[in-house]
Design an enzyme around this catalytic site. Sequence first.
Site, mmCIF file in Angstrom:
data_model
loop_
_atom_site.group_PDB
_atom_site.id
_atom_site.type_symbol
_atom_site.label_atom_id
_atom_site.label_comp_id
_atom_site.label_asym_id
_atom_site.label_seq_id
_atom_site.Cartn_x
_atom_site.Cartn_y
_atom_site.Cartn_z
ATOM 1 N N ASN A 66 72.263 45.274 101.838
ATOM 2 C CA ASN A 66 73.185 44.959 103.138
ATOM 3 C C ASN A 66 73.588 46.250 103.436
ATOM 4 O O ASN A 66 74.279 47.018 102.788
ATOM 5 C CB ASN A 66 74.214 44.151 102.629
ATOM 6 C CG ASN A 66 75.258 43.815 103.825
ATOM 7 O OD1 ASN A 66 74.928 44.156 105.198
ATOM 8 N ND2 ASN A 66 76.504 43.639 103.703
ATOM 9 N N HIS B 299 80.221 37.122 105.492
ATOM 10 C CA HIS B 299 80.542 38.275 104.610
ATOM 11 C C HIS B 299 82.100 38.567 104.563
ATOM 12 O O HIS B 299 82.481 38.394 105.756
ATOM 13 C CB HIS B 299 79.597 39.525 104.895
ATOM 14 C CG HIS B 299 79.761 40.599 104.019
ATOM 15 N ND1 HIS B 299 80.869 41.459 104.176
ATOM 16 C CD2 HIS B 299 78.950 40.942 102.830
ATOM 17 C CE1 HIS B 299 80.901 42.283 102.939
ATOM 18 N NE2 HIS B 299 79.736 42.219 102.539
ATOM 19 N N GLU C 265 80.919 37.201 95.656
ATOM 20 C CA GLU C 265 81.326 38.600 95.748
ATOM 21 C C GLU C 265 82.721 38.652 95.725
ATOM 22 O O GLU C 265 83.681 38.287 96.621
ATOM 23 C CB GLU C 265 80.749 39.132 97.124
ATOM 24 C CG GLU C 265 79.550 39.375 97.296
ATOM 25 C CD GLU C 265 79.131 40.302 98.492
ATOM 26 O OE1 GLU C 265 78.357 41.190 98.044
ATOM 27 O OE2 GLU C 265 79.497 39.996 99.602
ATOM 28 N N SER D 260 79.757 46.369 94.257
ATOM 29 C CA SER D 260 79.724 47.568 93.483
ATOM 30 C C SER D 260 78.902 47.730 92.655
ATOM 31 O O SER D 260 78.749 48.427 91.581
ATOM 32 C CB SER D 260 81.285 48.153 93.151
ATOM 33 O OG SER D 260 82.015 48.247 94.079
ATOM 34 N N GLY E 199 75.826 46.670 98.557
ATOM 35 C CA GLY E 199 76.421 47.267 99.948
ATOM 36 C C GLY E 199 75.952 48.788 99.526
ATOM 37 O O GLY E 199 74.659 49.067 100.168
HETATM 38 P P1 PGA Z 1 79.015 46.991 97.754
HETATM 39 O O1 PGA Z 1 79.010 45.848 99.013
HETATM 40 O O2 PGA Z 1 77.927 46.945 97.056
HETATM 41 O O3 PGA Z 1 79.445 48.315 98.488
HETATM 42 O O4 PGA Z 1 80.343 46.759 96.948
HETATM 43 C C1 PGA Z 1 78.650 44.634 98.522
HETATM 44 C C2 PGA Z 1 78.818 43.978 99.627
HETATM 45 O O5 PGA Z 1 79.494 44.163 100.658
HETATM 46 O O6 PGA Z 1 77.983 42.895 99.943
#
Ligand code: PGA
Length: 259
Positions: free
Chosen positions: A8, A97, A179, A222, A243
Amino acid sequence: MKKIIAFNLKMAPQSLSQAQTLADLTQTYANKNNNAEIIIFPPFIYLNELINLKTYKLKNLKFGAQNCFWKNSGHYTGEISPKMLKNLGIEYVIIGHSERRQYLNETDEIINKKVLAALKTGLKVILCIGELKRELRIKNKGLRKAKNYVKKQLKKDLKNLSLNPQSLILNSRLIIAYEPIWAIGADHSDTPEDAVEMIKFIKQILNPRFSILNSKVLYGGSIDGKNIKNFVKYKEIDGFLIGHASLNLKEIKNIIKSI
Ligand code: PGA
């Protein structure tokens, strides 16, 4: 079963040429990997260009959209319909999201309408759910509170999902991304053990209540080129929504190599 890696890109990069470079390099690693289905979710503005590029250059790589509207036509300035995405050759769309819930005030009611419209149009939906506060995890007994939260969210986001036999095929295109919001863009992910417990719990809900067999649930929050190794060994985790690591070539390489 191939694991899904969903990159993403959020509101980045700032130019089409940077997006192409990123997609080209992701593709180099993607082509060496048959164990994963790799999808990049760039900003809308780059989708058309990237998907066309795909036909002559990018092979083992797909593109998806980060959002869509809940109607296929009408006077809705600035919106993109599920049908437009479908006609462009897009297979996947992310809906709900947490950043859209938080900054664009997308409610469960709005998300529900988007999920139904996108599924009906034949898109594969990655529906994001997850609890806001880490306290729901640690101050209370086990994962009980987080589970309650997620269960209620799922019920609202999937309200009126048609269960007639024709719709079940469309429903099987639904993928959940678990998430936990406190782990998004953070310096720590969830623990693999807790993520697996939550994912199992979500699958248990999807099956009897929504008649979705073999449901797929991703983990997001993360994930990077290092910690993914701790998650990838669990068969319950069907893939990852990633992300910030999606913009870093070293991370992309390590993430794809780890699957
Ligand atoms: P991140 O984001 O990997 O930066 O934590 C994940 C997401 O927003 O789907």
